[in-house]
Design an enzyme around this catalytic site. Structure first.
Site, PDB file in Angstrom:
ATOM      1  N   GLY A  10       0.816  -1.206   0.000  1.00  0.00           N
ATOM      2  CA  GLY A  10       0.000   0.000   0.000  1.00  0.00           C
ATOM      3  C   GLY A  10       0.850   1.256   0.000  1.00  0.00           C
ATOM      4  O   GLY A  10       2.081   1.199   0.040  1.00  0.00           O
ATOM      5  N   GLN A  11       0.185   2.411  -0.037  1.00  0.00           N
ATOM      6  CA  GLN A  11       0.909   3.688  -0.060  1.00  0.00           C
ATOM      7  C   GLN A  11       1.794   3.835   1.171  1.00  0.00           C
ATOM      8  O   GLN A  11       2.985   4.155   1.066  1.00  0.00           O
ATOM      9  CB  GLN A  11      -0.078   4.859  -0.118  1.00  0.00           C
ATOM     10  N   ASP A  35      -2.553 -12.369   5.894  1.00  0.00           N
ATOM     11  CA  ASP A  35      -3.957 -11.965   5.916  1.00  0.00           C
ATOM     12  C   ASP A  35      -4.342 -11.751   7.375  1.00  0.00           C
ATOM     13  O   ASP A  35      -4.506 -12.724   8.129  1.00  0.00           O
ATOM     14  CB  ASP A  35      -4.810 -13.050   5.267  1.00  0.00           C
ATOM     15  N   ILE A  36      -4.484 -10.504   7.778  1.00  0.00           N
ATOM     16  CA  ILE A  36      -4.710 -10.214   9.197  1.00  0.00           C
ATOM     17  C   ILE A  36      -6.074 -10.710   9.687  1.00  0.00           C
ATOM     18  O   ILE A  36      -6.319 -10.746  10.896  1.00  0.00           O
ATOM     19  CB  ILE A  36      -4.540  -8.709   9.518  1.00  0.00           C
ATOM     20  N   ALA A  59      -5.466  -2.324   5.742  1.00  0.00           N
ATOM     21  CA  ALA A  59      -6.820  -1.851   6.069  1.00  0.00           C
ATOM     22  C   ALA A  59      -7.743  -2.020   4.878  1.00  0.00           C
ATOM     23  O   ALA A  59      -7.296  -2.095   3.730  1.00  0.00           O
ATOM     24  CB  ALA A  59      -6.790  -0.378   6.486  1.00  0.00           C
ATOM     25  N   TYR A  60      -9.029  -2.069   5.164  1.00  0.00           N
ATOM     26  CA  TYR A  60     -10.065  -1.974   4.141  1.00  0.00           C
ATOM     27  C   TYR A  60     -10.363  -0.491   4.004  1.00  0.00           C
ATOM     28  O   TYR A  60     -10.875   0.131   4.933  1.00  0.00           O
ATOM     29  CB  TYR A  60     -11.302  -2.745   4.593  1.00  0.00           C
ATOM     30  N   THR A  61     -10.021   0.103   2.865  1.00  0.00           N
ATOM     31  CA  THR A  61     -10.108   1.561   2.717  1.00  0.00           C
ATOM     32  C   THR A  61     -11.084   2.019   1.627  1.00  0.00           C
ATOM     33  O   THR A  61     -11.139   3.204   1.313  1.00  0.00           O
ATOM     34  CB  THR A  61      -8.717   2.157   2.404  1.00  0.00           C
ATOM     35  N   THR A 100      -8.152   6.627  11.106  1.00  0.00           N
ATOM     36  CA  THR A 100      -8.655   7.608  10.147  1.00  0.00           C
ATOM     37  C   THR A 100      -9.434   8.750  10.783  1.00  0.00           C
ATOM     38  O   THR A 100     -10.018   8.589  11.862  1.00  0.00           O
ATOM     39  CB  THR A 100      -9.575   6.899   9.123  1.00  0.00           C
ATOM     40  N   TYR A 124     -17.243   2.583   6.906  1.00  0.00           N
ATOM     41  CA  TYR A 124     -15.770   2.615   6.967  1.00  0.00           C
ATOM     42  C   TYR A 124     -15.289   3.196   8.293  1.00  0.00           C
ATOM     43  O   TYR A 124     -14.497   2.569   9.007  1.00  0.00           O
ATOM     44  CB  TYR A 124     -15.215   3.425   5.792  1.00  0.00           C
TER      45      TYR A 124
END
Length: 298
Positions: A10-11, A35-36, A59-61, A100, A124
């Site tokens: 990811g970023q 896979d967390i 994360a699921y973003t 977030t 989210y």
């Protein structure tokens, strides 16, 4: 010190690797490698690698998709976070978890402090808040939660890259003007997280009975419209765009999305600056730094 990073592709995961200090032994896993949401896999990998600190950048973003995919959002953002916390407790490791600004409802008009009341507006934000609570309950002061916002990087897909593409393709753009926050260059977030790692013994020494929560973005304030205008200005200056197009300020109501965004999500970073010994830099300066790096990659 040994640090294990989740979500390496990811970023943020990419910037954590690019900005890793020399004295850190770094172990990184992608979501396919770790896979967390699978507690057995989490336990096995954390026990075998035995890190001092885990940074959870997985994360699921997908903010809008989460509205119709709540089960998966909670599976990653709540249960995955809890799995990491339990494994960290078992091996006596510290956990730094990235959260977030979407945990807030945006009703304030002054910057949010870490202890301000949370009230997420969508799935989210609610799933991320549930993850925060699970971590705090499991690990207490052995965990650090860092809330951030509007993240972009030379890696992955993000608002900056989308704007550059649209500015090259379209004759004009409309960008939302009534959602206000602060952009965050993922490299600056990564550097602050490494600052927390360097000082983690001091930060987690206080017997608070709950996780320490910090906020981090770059400095300054912007609407998405301001951000888009700056992207075009700097991209033209650097030669990333050939010509300017008109950018119109539009209300969020004229660009409806499945998930409601907070109208105001400026975060107070002062405690994070003290704890990490890292100072915020204005978002325009960070944007120019990112675009210069992007220019070299193209």
């Amino acid at each position: 010190m040994k640090v294990l990073v989740t979500g390496k592709n990811g970023q943020l995961g990419s910037e954590l690797q690019a900005n890793c200090p020399n004295n850190i032994e770094l172990v990184c896993f992608s979501s396919s490698e770790l896979d967390i949401t699978k507690p057995e896999q989490v336990n096995e990998l954390l026990i075998s690698h035995s890190p001092d600190v885990v940074i959870n950048a997985a994360a699921y973003t997908a903010v809008d998709k989460a509205e119709t995919d709540a089960e998966n959002a909670y599976r990653v953002n709540e249960h995955g976070a809890a799995n990491l916390a339990k494994a960290c407790k078992h091996i006596n490791a510290k956990l730094i978890h990235v959260s977030t600004d979407f945990v807030f409802d945006g009703s304030k008009t002054t910057p949010y402090n870490a202890d301000d009341a949370t009230n997420p507006l969508g799935v989210y934000g609610a799933s991320k808040l549930a993850g925060e609570k699970s971590i705090s309950k499991e690990l207490a002061e052995q965990a650090i939660i860092v809330r951030t916002a509007w993240v972009y990087s030379t890696y992955g897909n993000n608002f900056v890259k989308t704007m550059l593409r649209l500015m090259a393709e379209k004759s004009e753009l409309g960008v939302v003007v009534d959602q206000v926050g602060t952009p965050t260059y993922a490299a600056s977030l990564a550097n602050m997280l490494w600052g927390l790692v360097a000082n983690i013994g001091v930060i987690t020494s206080e017997k608070a009975g709950k996780a320490k929560v910090f906020n981090w973005t770059d400095a300054g304030v912007a609407s998405w419209y301001d951000f888009a205008v700056a992207i075009q200005e700097i991209a033209l200056e650097l030669g990333l765009l050939e010509s300017a197009i008109p950018i119109k300020a539009i209300p969020a109501s004229s660009y409806p999305t499945p998930a409601v965004r907070p109208a105001f999500s400026v975060l107070d970073k002062s405690e994070a600056e003290i704890a990490s010994h890292v100072k915020t830099v204005h978002w325009r300066k960070q944007l120019k730094c990112m675009l210069k790096k992007l220019d070299k990659k193209i």
